[in-house]
Design a protein around this motif. Structure first.
Motif, mmCIF file in Angstrom:
data_model
loop_
_atom_site.group_PDB
_atom_site.id
_atom_site.type_symbol
_atom_site.label_atom_id
_atom_site.label_comp_id
_atom_site.label_asym_id
_atom_site.label_seq_id
_atom_site.Cartn_x
_atom_site.Cartn_y
_atom_site.Cartn_z
ATOM 1 N N ILE A 102 -61.011 17.412 -21.189
ATOM 2 C CA ILE A 102 -60.329 18.217 -20.179
ATOM 3 C C ILE A 102 -61.360 19.165 -19.566
ATOM 4 O O ILE A 102 -61.598 20.277 -20.064
ATOM 5 C CB ILE A 102 -59.149 19.005 -20.775
ATOM 6 C CG1 ILE A 102 -58.215 18.071 -21.570
ATOM 7 C CG2 ILE A 102 -58.377 19.730 -19.674
ATOM 8 C CD1 ILE A 102 -57.558 16.995 -20.747
ATOM 9 N N ALA A 103 -61.997 18.726 -18.488
ATOM 10 C CA ALA A 103 -63.118 19.475 -17.903
ATOM 11 C C ALA A 103 -62.696 20.855 -17.429
ATOM 12 O O ALA A 103 -63.482 21.820 -17.493
ATOM 13 C CB ALA A 103 -63.720 18.682 -16.752
ATOM 14 N N THR A 104 -61.465 20.990 -16.950
ATOM 15 C CA THR A 104 -60.989 22.273 -16.443
ATOM 16 C C THR A 104 -60.809 23.303 -17.560
ATOM 17 O O THR A 104 -60.579 24.487 -17.281
ATOM 18 C CB THR A 104 -59.649 22.092 -15.706
ATOM 19 O OG1 THR A 104 -58.763 21.298 -16.517
ATOM 20 C CG2 THR A 104 -59.853 21.384 -14.371
ATOM 21 N N SER A 105 -60.909 22.863 -18.819
ATOM 22 C CA SER A 105 -60.770 23.777 -19.946
ATOM 23 C C SER A 105 -62.088 23.917 -20.715
ATOM 24 O O SER A 105 -62.082 24.343 -21.880
ATOM 25 C CB SER A 105 -59.666 23.288 -20.887
ATOM 26 O OG SER A 105 -59.156 24.349 -21.671
ATOM 27 N N SER B 177 -52.864 19.208 -14.725
ATOM 28 C CA SER B 177 -51.442 18.873 -14.774
ATOM 29 C C SER B 177 -50.606 19.945 -15.458
ATOM 30 O O SER B 177 -49.373 19.882 -15.444
ATOM 31 C CB SER B 177 -51.254 17.541 -15.508
ATOM 32 O OG SER B 177 -51.772 17.631 -16.829
ATOM 33 N N GLY B 178 -51.264 20.936 -16.082
ATOM 34 C CA GLY B 178 -50.550 21.969 -16.816
ATOM 35 C C GLY B 178 -51.085 22.090 -18.229
ATOM 36 O O GLY B 178 -52.097 21.471 -18.584
ATOM 37 N N PRO C 228 -47.255 17.165 -24.159
ATOM 38 C CA PRO C 228 -48.515 16.921 -23.448
ATOM 39 C C PRO C 228 -49.736 17.023 -24.362
ATOM 40 O O PRO C 228 -49.993 18.069 -24.965
ATOM 41 C CB PRO C 228 -48.533 18.019 -22.379
ATOM 42 C CG PRO C 228 -47.693 19.123 -22.955
ATOM 43 C CD PRO C 228 -46.618 18.438 -23.738
ATOM 44 N N ILE C 229 -50.497 15.929 -24.452
ATOM 45 C CA ILE C 229 -51.741 15.884 -25.209
ATOM 46 C C ILE C 229 -52.793 15.172 -24.363
ATOM 47 O O ILE C 229 -52.442 14.435 -23.431
ATOM 48 C CB ILE C 229 -51.575 15.150 -26.562
ATOM 49 C CG1 ILE C 229 -51.150 13.686 -26.334
ATOM 50 C CG2 ILE C 229 -50.601 15.877 -27.475
ATOM 51 C CD1 ILE C 229 -51.172 12.837 -27.588
ATOM 52 N N PRO C 230 -54.066 15.354 -24.653
ATOM 53 C CA PRO C 230 -55.085 14.569 -23.956
ATOM 54 C C PRO C 230 -54.916 13.084 -24.277
ATOM 55 O O PRO C 230 -54.453 12.728 -25.372
ATOM 56 C CB PRO C 230 -56.409 15.113 -24.527
ATOM 57 C CG PRO C 230 -56.058 16.438 -25.130
ATOM 58 C CD PRO C 230 -54.657 16.313 -25.611
#
Length: 297
Positions: free
Chosen positions: A186-189, A259-260, A113-115
């Protein structure tokens, strides 16, 4: 007989953190019955001629049983490997980790998993930056805000957040001629991530980093640290990322996506002092133990 090692660092870099990392490894080696000598990369020169590869040394160093290479001088690391020495991490792994574009390609190849990422095409000075027509394709695919990241850089200093097309085009102009990528934000991070220290097949320590006013979570940029207990999935991703890049040990940074966990970066030369200050776990002990086991197997 006590195994011997070299710990190579870059003597041209300012600040104490580079030597500090080498000293931590040296102390760990001593505690585990190994004699390790700290050597600056400019004290050992790679020598080439028609008949041989060799080293030019500022003083007499006997060949070691292992080398802990804490720098990004991949030509020197590769020369040592060509001379039959056991180098940790290996030159190819350091080079791959140092080049963020190549690293993301390898991670994607392993379906990790990567952006979402778009590689900026290579252009030369004759290219008119005002004709960056492909910018519209990037915007359509990734949207705003968006991350722009140079292929080579450290401590988050070559990572940029752009909010609109004008800012995007201005940054593209500034980076004209360099290698860089466009990446999903990744706004959630925002302002937070986790650093997992991988050694071989295990995560030996982890910390969460949080910044109040910066989208990056680098401690050098003011982020705060706290001990973190990674989940099984986070550990699995970090170990898989390290293996994909080819590192024996690495600091793997993960982002918090809906998504994780998502891989931000794999650092082959991650400094471990902040991790120790945060967790009281000395990753140097694990690194040296891993190396000594591998040279004896």
């Amino acid at each position: 007989m006590r195994p011997t090692g070299w710990i190579i660092y870059n003597g041209s870099l300012k600040g104490n953190s580079f030597m500090d990392y080498a000293v931590m490894l040296q102390q760990a080696a001593h505690l585990q019955g190994s004699d390790a000598k700290i050597i600056s990369n400019d004290d050992i020169l790679a020598f080439l001629c028609s008949e041989q590869l060799n080293l030019v040394k500022s003083e007499s160093f006997s060949s070691p049983d292992y080398i802990l290479f804490t720098d990004k001088d991949i030509y020197l690391a590769r020369q040592l490997e060509l001379l039959g020495m056991k180098v940790f991490n290996r030159a190819d792994a350091i080079a791959l980790s140092d080049d963020k574009i190549a690293a993301y390609q390898r991670l994607a190849q392993h379906e990790l998993p990567i952006p979402d990422t778009i590689i900026a095409p290579k252009v030369f000075n004759t290219y008119d930056w005002e004709k960056f027509a492909y910018a519209d394709q990037v915007i359509e695919k990734l949207g705003f805000p968006m991350i722009i990241k140079e292929a080579f850089g450290s401590f988050g200093e070559q990572v940029y957040l752009v909010e609109n097309k004008q800012a995007l085009l201005e940054k593209m102009q500034q980076l004209h001629g360099k290698s860089f990528i466009f990446q999903e934000f990744i706004a959630t991070s925002f302002g937070k991530d986790i650093r997992l220290q991988v050694v071989g097949e295990q995560v030996v320590a982890a910390m969460k980093r949080s910044a109040k006013s910066d989208f990056r979570a680098n401690v050098t940029a003011g982020a705060q640290m706290e001990r973190y207990e990674p989940s099984k999935v986070e550990k699995q991703i970090a170990i898989a990322a390290s293996k994909a890049i080819g590192t024996d040990f690495a600091g793997v940074d993960l982002l918090f996506a809906d998504s994780g966990p998502v891989i931000c970066e794999v650092n082959s030369n991650a400094h471990i002092r902040n991790l120790y200050n945060c967790t009281s776990i000395n990753a140097a002990d694990y690194i040296v133990s891993y190396v000594l086991q591998h040279i004896q197997s």
